[in-house]
Design an enzyme around this catalytic site. Structure first.
Site, PDB file in Angstrom:
ATOM      1  N   ARG A 212      34.631  31.920  31.471  1.00 54.69           N
ATOM      2  CA  ARG A 212      34.179  32.890  30.614  1.00 54.69           C
ATOM      3  C   ARG A 212      32.649  32.426  30.470  1.00 54.69           C
ATOM      4  O   ARG A 212      32.278  32.936  29.162  1.00 54.69           O
ATOM      5  CB  ARG A 212      35.195  33.469  29.930  1.00 54.69           C
ATOM      6  CG  ARG A 212      36.870  33.851  30.243  1.00 54.69           C
ATOM      7  CD  ARG A 212      37.139  34.704  29.525  1.00 54.69           C
ATOM      8  NE  ARG A 212      38.478  34.980  29.972  1.00 54.69           N
ATOM      9  CZ  ARG A 212      39.183  34.340  29.367  1.00 54.69           C
ATOM     10  NH1 ARG A 212      39.864  33.284  27.919  1.00 54.69           N
ATOM     11  NH2 ARG A 212      41.283  34.758  29.917  1.00 54.69           N
TER      12      ARG A 212
ATOM     13  N   ARG B  25      47.136  41.383  34.177  1.00 53.43           N
ATOM     14  CA  ARG B  25      47.254  40.936  35.400  1.00 53.43           C
ATOM     15  C   ARG B  25      48.775  41.090  35.398  1.00 53.43           C
ATOM     16  O   ARG B  25      48.920  41.480  36.971  1.00 53.43           O
ATOM     17  CB  ARG B  25      46.268  39.929  36.000  1.00 53.43           C
ATOM     18  CG  ARG B  25      46.448  39.228  36.942  1.00 53.43           C
ATOM     19  CD  ARG B  25      45.781  37.479  37.593  1.00 53.43           C
ATOM     20  NE  ARG B  25      44.508  38.523  38.017  1.00 53.43           N
ATOM     21  CZ  ARG B  25      43.916  37.335  36.428  1.00 53.43           C
ATOM     22  NH1 ARG B  25      44.075  37.118  36.415  1.00 53.43           N
ATOM     23  NH2 ARG B  25      42.715  37.555  36.673  1.00 53.43           N
ATOM     24  N   TYR B  26      49.530  41.053  35.107  1.00 53.31           N
ATOM     25  CA  TYR B  26      50.791  40.143  35.413  1.00 53.31           C
ATOM     26  C   TYR B  26      51.774  41.614  34.788  1.00 53.31           C
ATOM     27  O   TYR B  26      51.626  41.671  33.653  1.00 53.31           O
ATOM     28  CB  TYR B  26      51.739  39.022  35.231  1.00 53.31           C
ATOM     29  CG  TYR B  26      50.778  37.352  35.639  1.00 53.31           C
ATOM     30  CD1 TYR B  26      50.612  37.207  36.723  1.00 53.31           C
ATOM     31  CD2 TYR B  26      50.015  37.145  35.117  1.00 53.31           C
ATOM     32  CE1 TYR B  26      49.812  37.012  37.807  1.00 53.31           C
ATOM     33  CE2 TYR B  26      48.680  36.156  35.456  1.00 53.31           C
ATOM     34  CZ  TYR B  26      48.548  35.860  36.918  1.00 53.31           C
ATOM     35  OH  TYR B  26      48.107  34.633  37.705  1.00 53.31           O
TER      36      TYR B  26
ATOM     37  N   ASP C  61      43.366  29.782  39.780  1.00 50.48           N
ATOM     38  CA  ASP C  61      43.299  31.332  39.587  1.00 50.48           C
ATOM     39  C   ASP C  61      42.395  31.654  40.792  1.00 50.48           C
ATOM     40  O   ASP C  61      41.128  31.047  41.159  1.00 50.48           O
ATOM     41  CB  ASP C  61      42.456  31.377  38.727  1.00 50.48           C
ATOM     42  CG  ASP C  61      42.922  32.457  37.419  1.00 50.48           C
ATOM     43  OD1 ASP C  61      43.608  33.465  38.033  1.00 50.48           O
ATOM     44  OD2 ASP C  61      43.843  32.046  35.986  1.00 50.48           O
TER      45      ASP C  61
ATOM     46  N   ARG D  42      53.569  40.289  30.748  1.00 52.77           N
ATOM     47  CA  ARG D  42      52.196  39.273  30.049  1.00 52.77           C
ATOM     48  C   ARG D  42      50.664  40.195  30.079  1.00 52.77           C
ATOM     49  O   ARG D  42      50.569  40.332  30.818  1.00 52.77           O
ATOM     50  CB  ARG D  42      52.848  37.700  30.387  1.00 52.77           C
ATOM     51  CG  ARG D  42      51.840  37.019  31.200  1.00 52.77           C
ATOM     52  CD  ARG D  42      52.832  36.061  31.362  1.00 52.77           C
ATOM     53  NE  ARG D  42      52.564  35.476  32.664  1.00 52.77           N
ATOM     54  CZ  ARG D  42      52.620  35.643  34.416  1.00 52.77           C
ATOM     55  NH1 ARG D  42      53.058  36.303  34.560  1.00 52.77           N
ATOM     56  NH2 ARG D  42      52.240  34.151  35.102  1.00 52.77           N
TER      57      ARG D  42
ATOM     58  N   ASP E  24      37.396  27.406  38.212  1.00 55.22           N
ATOM     59  CA  ASP E  24      37.006  28.149  38.602  1.00 55.22           C
ATOM     60  C   ASP E  24      35.193  28.539  39.175  1.00 55.22           C
ATOM     61  O   ASP E  24      34.734  27.104  38.922  1.00 55.22           O
ATOM     62  CB  ASP E  24      36.946  28.905  37.607  1.00 55.22           C
ATOM     63  CG  ASP E  24      38.472  29.330  37.195  1.00 55.22           C
ATOM     64  OD1 ASP E  24      39.271  30.029  38.374  1.00 55.22           O
ATOM     65  OD2 ASP E  24      39.178  29.351  36.585  1.00 55.22           O
TER      66      ASP E  24
ATOM     67  N   LYS F 145      47.465  33.394  39.422  1.00 55.22           N
ATOM     68  CA  LYS F 145      46.888  32.117  39.829  1.00 55.22           C
ATOM     69  C   LYS F 145      48.178  31.558  40.198  1.00 55.22           C
ATOM     70  O   LYS F 145      49.517  31.537  39.243  1.00 55.22           O
ATOM     71  CB  LYS F 145      47.424  31.832  37.801  1.00 55.22           C
ATOM     72  CG  LYS F 145      46.442  31.082  37.100  1.00 55.22           C
ATOM     73  CD  LYS F 145      47.489  30.617  35.547  1.00 55.22           C
ATOM     74  CE  LYS F 145      46.110  30.229  34.604  1.00 55.22           C
ATOM     75  NZ  LYS F 145      46.718  32.423  34.323  1.00 55.22           N
TER      76      LYS F 145
ATOM     77  N   CYS G  14      33.665  26.460  31.493  1.00 55.01           N
ATOM     78  CA  CYS G  14      33.982  27.152  31.035  1.00 55.01           C
ATOM     79  C   CYS G  14      33.683  28.496  32.588  1.00 55.01           C
ATOM     80  O   CYS G  14      32.657  28.894  33.219  1.00 55.01           O
ATOM     81  CB  CYS G  14      33.488  28.383  29.989  1.00 55.01           C
ATOM     82  SG  CYS G  14      34.060  29.362  29.687  1.00 55.01           S
TER      83      CYS G  14
ATOM     84  N   CYS H 150      32.166  24.388  26.436  1.00 53.60           N
ATOM     85  CA  CYS H 150      31.540  23.356  27.475  1.00 53.60           C
ATOM     86  C   CYS H 150      31.696  23.777  28.753  1.00 53.60           C
ATOM     87  O   CYS H 150      31.227  24.947  29.173  1.00 53.60           O
ATOM     88  CB  CYS H 150      33.898  23.940  27.885  1.00 53.60           C
ATOM     89  SG  CYS H 150      35.223  23.219  27.059  1.00 53.60           S
TER      90      CYS H 150
ATOM     91  N   CYS I  95      33.906  30.080  19.879  1.00 55.91           N
ATOM     92  CA  CYS I  95      34.266  28.891  20.541  1.00 55.91           C
ATOM     93  C   CYS I  95      33.922  27.991  19.779  1.00 55.91           C
ATOM     94  O   CYS I  95      32.618  27.779  19.178  1.00 55.91           O
ATOM     95  CB  CYS I  95      34.659  28.365  21.880  1.00 55.91           C
ATOM     96  SG  CYS I  95      35.556  29.473  22.736  1.00 55.91           S
TER      97      CYS I  95
HETATM   98  C1  LIG Z   1      46.451  32.622  33.354  1.00 58.27           C
HETATM   99  C2  LIG Z   1      47.169  34.102  32.332  1.00 58.27           C
HETATM  100  C3  LIG Z   1      47.764  34.435  32.493  1.00 58.27           C
HETATM  101  C4  LIG Z   1      49.008  33.266  31.929  1.00 58.27           C
HETATM  102  O1  LIG Z   1      49.183  32.847  33.232  1.00 58.27           O
HETATM  103  P1  LIG Z   1      50.605  31.988  33.104  1.00 58.27           P
HETATM  104  O2  LIG Z   1      50.985  31.356  34.672  1.00 58.27           O
HETATM  105  O3  LIG Z   1      51.951  32.790  33.119  1.00 58.27           O
HETATM  106  O4  LIG Z   1      50.322  30.850  32.081  1.00 58.27           O
HETATM  107  C5  LIG Z   1      48.455  35.620  32.171  1.00 58.27           C
HETATM  108  N1  LIG Z   1      47.553  36.826  32.057  1.00 58.27           N
HETATM  109  C6  LIG Z   1      46.151  36.171  33.134  1.00 58.27           C
HETATM  110  C7  LIG Z   1      45.350  37.637  33.633  1.00 58.27           C
HETATM  111  C8  LIG Z   1      45.859  35.129  32.969  1.00 58.27           C
HETATM  112  O5  LIG Z   1      44.520  34.604  33.890  1.00 58.27           O
END
Ligand SMILES: *Cc1c(COP(=O)(O)O)cnc(C)c1O
Length: 358
Positions: free
Chosen positions: A120, A98-99, A316, A102, A279, A323, A118, A115, A111
């Site tokens: 997911r 998404r970002y 999120d 990362r 969520d 997020k 959850c 939970c 798991c």
């Molecule tokens: C939550 C999440 C992250 C991590 O986000 P941080 O703000 O760095 O903790 C990275 N990728 C995705 C798709 C997420 O949902």
């Protein structure tokens, strides 16, 4: 005076409705209702978590997190099967990107506990499909081919359910990718099944790169002796520990409980990182407070409790937009260059201060 029923402590993970009844966690009259829920959403309660539950108390904050309830079958109109749009952002199986800097890597969907809130919940499960060796290779190739990926967040499912051998192989594969600087594991194992945090598991996390472990805990009672020992082991190996919690109605939605949770984590060398607003997963409406309640709770902590105990309150966004911190915000623009900033007691101050305040 009638004695409470004698209940044998569970020695293995409880999964079937009949096991929950036998353990005294669900009254026999509700077994059928629970069975209908278990058909839709996975159920698992480790012996450590079962032991923390006050039998017969459906409002117990540990029971609320893990013991299924008929209320989960009611779906609110705003709820979704994939609440934060992970699927749309998955270029190859096991990766969510998404970002820019990362990715999530999800080696398995199993798991130690499931939970009830959850996000997911419709992807995870015991038979849950874990990546085959070839699929894991393809996911690693995706990361290897993209130099902009600075951090890999290993999640799932719970990655600490992997054997130390597989976890070690995965850590080494990520460590060997030159542009990956940080490997972050998200897990509930140190709290819900702390015995798995063996010397071999801790060794499996050894890397040249920075390895962080984010531990999911929602109630101070979860921070029992086993969890403390597991965290001591991880921290002792030089791994920085982060805390991740979800704000949950009837579990931790009061200032005293959140204070005890965050202080407990910090005292275990776990820095509270995020407090998640729940969520919009299907059947979870009973857990969701309002954002206004979240704000009131964050405000109750600010100024009274150590800054180490203040996570960022995040949402999120439904659909996959990302997020974001959702406040509360203490500063707002005033006239011209001036801002109005609220102090922890609620009084407002101009910033920079006016001449007569200097
Ligand atoms: C939550 C999440 C992250 C991590 O986000 P941080 O703000 O760095 O903790 C990275 N990728 C995705 C798709 C997420 O949902």
């Amino acid at each position: 005076m009638s004695l409470p029923p004698v209940v044998q402590p569970a020695r293995r993970t409880l999964r079937r409705p009949a096991e929950l009844v036998a353990a005294g966690l669900v009254p026999p009259s509700r077994q059928e209702e629970i069975a209908a829920v278990a058909e839709r959403f996975a159920v698992a309660i480790t012996p450590e978590m079962a032991a923390l539950i006050e039998p017969g108390d459906a409002a117990d904050p540990i029971a609320r997190q893990f013991v299924p309830s008929g209320a989960e079958l009611a779906v609110a109109p705003e709820e979704r099967e994939d609440p934060i749009g992970d699927r749309r952002l998955s270029p190859v199986k096991g990766i969510v990107h998404r970002y820019p800097d990362r990715v999530l890597l999800k080696p398995s969907h199993a798991c130690p506990v499931y939970c009830r809130f959850c996000f997911r919940r419709e992807q995870v499960g015991p038979g849950g499909d874990s990546l085959s060796a070839a699929e894991l290779d393809a996911a690693l190739d995706y990361i290897r081919a993209r130099p902009e990926i600075w951090e890999v967040i290993v999640t799932g499912g719970d990655p600490f359910l992997l054997s130390p051998r597989r976890l070690g192989a995965l850590t080494r594969a990520l460590d060997a990718i030159p542009h990956v600087a940080v490997i972050r594991f998200h897990t509930r194992v140190p709290v819900v099944e702390p015995g798995r945090v063996s010397a071999a598991l801790v060794r499996a996390l050894a890397a040249e790169k920075a390895v962080y472990v984010a531990i999911h805990a929602n109630h101070p009672r979860e921070l029992a002796e086993g969890a403390r020992t597991a965290c001591r082991r991880l921290a002792g190996a030089g791994i920085p520990l982060l805390g991740q919690s979800v704000l949950l109605k009837g579990v931790n939605d009061d200032a005293a409980t959140l204070t005890a949770l965050f202080r407990g984590l910090v005292a275990m060398r776990v820095k509270p990182y995020y407090l998640h607003h729940p969520d919009l997963a299907r059947g979870t409406a009973g857990f969701r407070p309002s954002l206004a309640q979240g704000h009131a709770l964050m405000r109750a902590l600010r100024g009274r409790v150590s800054g180490l105990c203040q996570p960022t309150y995040v949402l999120d966004l439904p659909g996959g937009a990302g997020k974001v911190p959702v406040g509360p915000c203490y500063a707002r623009p005033g006239d011209g260059e001036e801002w109005s900033v609220e102090d922890p007691s609620g009084a407002r101050h101009p910033y920079p201060p006016r001449a007569d305040h200097r």
